[in-house]
Design an enzyme around this catalytic site. Structure first.
Site, PDB file in Angstrom:
ATOM      1  N   TYR A 155       0.833  -1.095   0.044  1.00 13.89           N
ATOM      2  CA  TYR A 155      -0.024  -0.097   0.133  1.00 13.89           C
ATOM      3  C   TYR A 155       0.706   1.087   0.095  1.00 13.89           C
ATOM      4  CZ  TYR A 155      -4.434   2.405   0.567  1.00 13.89           C
ATOM      5  OH  TYR A 155      -5.500   3.222   0.121  1.00 13.89           O
ATOM      6  N   LYS A 162      -3.117   8.396   2.748  1.00 16.72           N
ATOM      7  CA  LYS A 162      -4.347   8.418   3.351  1.00 16.72           C
ATOM      8  C   LYS A 162      -4.160   8.971   4.788  1.00 16.72           C
ATOM      9  CE  LYS A 162      -7.034   6.273   0.402  1.00 16.72           C
ATOM     10  NZ  LYS A 162      -7.880   7.053  -0.575  1.00 16.72           N
TER      11      LYS A 162
HETATM   12  P1  NAP Z   1     -12.164   3.875  -8.634  1.00 12.82           P
HETATM   13  O1  NAP Z   1     -13.474   3.303  -8.941  1.00 12.82           O
HETATM   14  O2  NAP Z   1     -10.857   3.473  -9.363  1.00 12.82           O
HETATM   15  O3  NAP Z   1     -12.128   5.415  -8.170  1.00 12.82           O
HETATM   16  C1  NAP Z   1     -11.186   6.089  -7.923  1.00 12.82           C
HETATM   17  C2  NAP Z   1     -11.510   7.467  -8.559  1.00 12.82           C
HETATM   18  O4  NAP Z   1     -10.667   8.347  -8.538  1.00 12.82           O
HETATM   19  C3  NAP Z   1     -11.673   7.318 -10.368  1.00 12.82           C
HETATM   20  O5  NAP Z   1     -13.021   7.775 -10.612  1.00 12.82           O
HETATM   21  C4  NAP Z   1     -10.520   7.985 -10.725  1.00 12.82           C
HETATM   22  O6  NAP Z   1     -10.874   8.446 -11.954  1.00 12.82           O
HETATM   23  C5  NAP Z   1     -10.620   9.292  -9.773  1.00 12.82           C
HETATM   24  N1  NAP Z   1      -9.424  10.159 -10.008  1.00 12.82           N
HETATM   25  C6  NAP Z   1      -8.321   9.727 -10.257  1.00 12.82           C
HETATM   26  N2  NAP Z   1      -7.698  10.737 -10.225  1.00 12.82           N
HETATM   27  C7  NAP Z   1      -8.512  12.153 -10.333  1.00 12.82           C
HETATM   28  C8  NAP Z   1      -8.219  13.059 -10.629  1.00 12.82           C
HETATM   29  N3  NAP Z   1      -7.096  13.987 -11.106  1.00 12.82           N
HETATM   30  N4  NAP Z   1      -9.415  13.903 -10.520  1.00 12.82           N
HETATM   31  C9  NAP Z   1     -10.479  13.618 -10.507  1.00 12.82           C
HETATM   32  N5  NAP Z   1     -10.872  12.119 -10.234  1.00 12.82           N
HETATM   33  C10 NAP Z   1      -9.579  11.434 -10.249  1.00 12.82           C
HETATM   34  O7  NAP Z   1     -11.631   2.960  -7.265  1.00 12.82           O
HETATM   35  P2  NAP Z   1     -12.408   2.980  -5.879  1.00 12.82           P
HETATM   36  O8  NAP Z   1     -11.804   1.647  -5.079  1.00 12.82           O
HETATM   37  O9  NAP Z   1     -13.893   2.977  -5.850  1.00 12.82           O
HETATM   38  O10 NAP Z   1     -11.813   4.045  -4.895  1.00 12.82           O
HETATM   39  C11 NAP Z   1     -12.510   5.297  -4.511  1.00 12.82           C
HETATM   40  C12 NAP Z   1     -11.843   5.607  -3.014  1.00 12.82           C
HETATM   41  O11 NAP Z   1     -11.976   4.619  -2.388  1.00 12.82           O
HETATM   42  C13 NAP Z   1     -10.241   6.044  -3.171  1.00 12.82           C
HETATM   43  O12 NAP Z   1     -10.095   6.989  -2.463  1.00 12.82           O
HETATM   44  C14 NAP Z   1      -9.945   4.700  -2.748  1.00 12.82           C
HETATM   45  O13 NAP Z   1      -8.435   5.072  -2.237  1.00 12.82           O
HETATM   46  C15 NAP Z   1     -10.843   4.340  -1.640  1.00 12.82           C
HETATM   47  N6  NAP Z   1     -10.777   3.010  -1.151  1.00 12.82           N
HETATM   48  C16 NAP Z   1     -10.890   2.143  -1.871  1.00 12.82           C
HETATM   49  C17 NAP Z   1     -10.693   0.811  -1.375  1.00 12.82           C
HETATM   50  C18 NAP Z   1     -10.884  -0.487  -2.198  1.00 12.82           C
HETATM   51  O14 NAP Z   1     -10.406  -1.659  -1.610  1.00 12.82           O
HETATM   52  N7  NAP Z   1     -11.459  -0.487  -3.417  1.00 12.82           N
HETATM   53  C19 NAP Z   1     -10.726   0.677   0.129  1.00 12.82           C
HETATM   54  C20 NAP Z   1     -10.645   1.634   0.948  1.00 12.82           C
HETATM   55  C21 NAP Z   1     -10.631   2.763   0.306  1.00 12.82           C
HETATM   56  P3  NAP Z   1     -10.090   7.941 -13.302  1.00 12.82           P
HETATM   57  O15 NAP Z   1     -10.682   6.461 -13.317  1.00 12.82           O
HETATM   58  O16 NAP Z   1     -10.460   8.617 -14.311  1.00 12.82           O
HETATM   59  O17 NAP Z   1      -8.773   8.011 -12.820  1.00 12.82           O
END
Ligand code: NAP
Length: 255
Positions: A155, A162
Site C-alpha cells: 500500500y 491516506k
Molecule cells: P475507482 O473506481 O478507481 O475510483 C477512483 C476514482 O478516482 C476514479 O473515479 C478516478 O478517475 C478518480 N480520480 C483519479 N485521479 C483523479 C483526478 N485527478 N481528478 C478526479 N478524479 C480522479 O476505485 P475505488 O476503489 O472506488 O476508489 C474510490 C476511493 O475509495 C479511493 O479514495 C480509494 O482509495 C478508496 N478506497 C478503496 C478501497 C478498495 O479496496 N477499493 C478501500 C478503501 C478505500 P479515473 O478512473 O479517471 O482515474
C-alpha cells in the site's frame, strides 16, 4: 416509506465505472431520494459516466479533474447555479503503479507528491470549493483505508497519502464545524475496483481479510454506501472529524 436523503442535493466525485465505490454510494443516495451531481476526471470517461449518471437519474454530470485549479473554480461556479448543496462525497485517489510496487523507502519525490496531490490535497480543495454553497450546513466525506495507520504490504505511498487525508478531515471538521458542516472519512475494507487493481497481490489482501475479520468475509460496496447514507443523513448529525470503518470489523483484530 420515508427516504433518508429526501430534499438533499449531493455532489459525488469519483464515479469511474459501475464497480467504483462512488457508484455504489450514488445508487444508495438515489434510493434515499437525493438529487445527484456527479463529476468525472476527464474526456476519457465522459461518455461512460454520463451513461451511468443517466441510469442513476443524476441531475448533472460534469468534468472535474481535482488537480486542475480551473476545474475547481468551475466546480464552484456550477454549484452556484444549484438551489442548495447538502453533501459532498470525495472518492478519489491515485498513485503511480511504480511507487505502489516498490518498497516504500524507494518512493520518488514526484510519486509522493502525486499521491498526496490527488488523494489528500484534493479533499481540501474540494471542501473549499463546495463549503460556500452549503448554507444549510451539511456533510462532507471521503474514502480512506486502514493502510493510513497500519503498514499494509504494497500500500506504501498511498498509505501515507491516506494518513494525510485523515488528518485533513480533522482540520476541515474543525474549520467548517461552526457552519454546521460535518467532515468525516469512511475507512472501507478492500473491494475489487479499478483503483484496487493497482495494488500488487490485491487478491491476497481480500483472502486475508475474509479469513481474519470478525465477520469472516469482506465488506460489500453496498455496505460502504449505506454508511455514507448515514453520514449524509440527519442520523449522522452529531458525528464529525471521525474515521468510521466499514470493513467487516477487520481493523479491530490483533493477533
Ligand atoms: P475507482 O473506481 O478507481 O475510483 C477512483 C476514482 O478516482 C476514479 O473515479 C478516478 O478517475 C478518480 N480520480 C483519479 N485521479 C483523479 C483526478 N485527478 N481528478 C478526479 N478524479 C480522479 O476505485 P475505488 O476503489 O472506488 O476508489 C474510490 C476511493 O475509495 C479511493 O479514495 C480509494 O482509495 C478508496 N478506497 C478503496 C478501497 C478498495 O479496496 N477499493 C478501500 C478503501 C478505500 P479515473 O478512473 O479517471 O482515474
Amino acid at each position: 416509506m420515508s427516504q433518508l436523503l429526501e430534499g438533499k442535493t449531493a455532489l459525488i466525485l469519483g464515479v469511474a465505472n459501475r464497480w467504483s465505490l462512488a457508484h455504489a454510494i450514488a445508487q444508495a443516495f438515489q434510493r434515499e431520494g437525493a438529487r445527484l451531481l456527479l463529476t468525472y476526471q476527464g474526456e476519457r470517461l465522459r461518455k461512460s459516466v454520463e451513461e451511468l449518471g443517466a441510469s442513476l437519474g443524476a441531475a448533472r454530470v460534469f468534468e472535474c479533474d481535482v488537480t486542475r485549479d480551473e476545474d475547481l473554480a468551475k466546480l464552484t461556479e456550477t454549484l452556484a447555479t444549484e438551489e442548495r448543496l447538502d453533501t459532498v462525497v470525495h472518492s478519489i485517489a491515485f498513485a503511480s503503479q511504480a511507487d505502489l510496487a516498490r518498497p516504500f523507502v524507494e518512493t520518488s519525490r514526484d510519486g509522493y507528491l502525486l499521491a498526496q496531490n490527488v488523494s489528500a490535497y484534493s479533499m481540501v480543495a474540494v471542501a473549499r470549493a463546495a463549503a460556500g454553497k452549503m448554507t444549510n450546513g451539511g456533510s462532507m466525506m471521503t474514502l480512506t483505508y486502514l493502510g493510513s495507520s497500519r503498514v499494509v504490504t504494497n500500500y506504501n505511498v498511498m498509505g501515507v497519502a491516506k494518513a494525510a487525508l485523515e488528518a485533513a478531515v480533522r482540520y476541515l471538521a474543525a474549520d467548517l464545524g461552526p457552519q454546521n458542516i460535518r467532515v468525516n472519512a469512511i475507512s472501507a475494507g478492500p473491494v475489487k475496483t479499478a483503483a484496487a487493481r493497482g495494488i500488487k497481490d490485491f487478491s491476497t489482501v481480500l483472502d486475508a481479510v475474509a479469513a481474519h475479520a470478525p465477520m469472516r468475509r469482506n465488506v460489500t460496496p453496498a455496505e460502504v454506501a449505506d454508511l455514507a447514507v448515514f453520514l449524509a443523513s440527519d442520523l449522522g448529525r452529531g458525528v464529525t472529524g471521525d474515521v468510521l470503518f466499514a470493513d467487516a470489523g477487520y481493523h479491530i483484530m490483533g493477533l
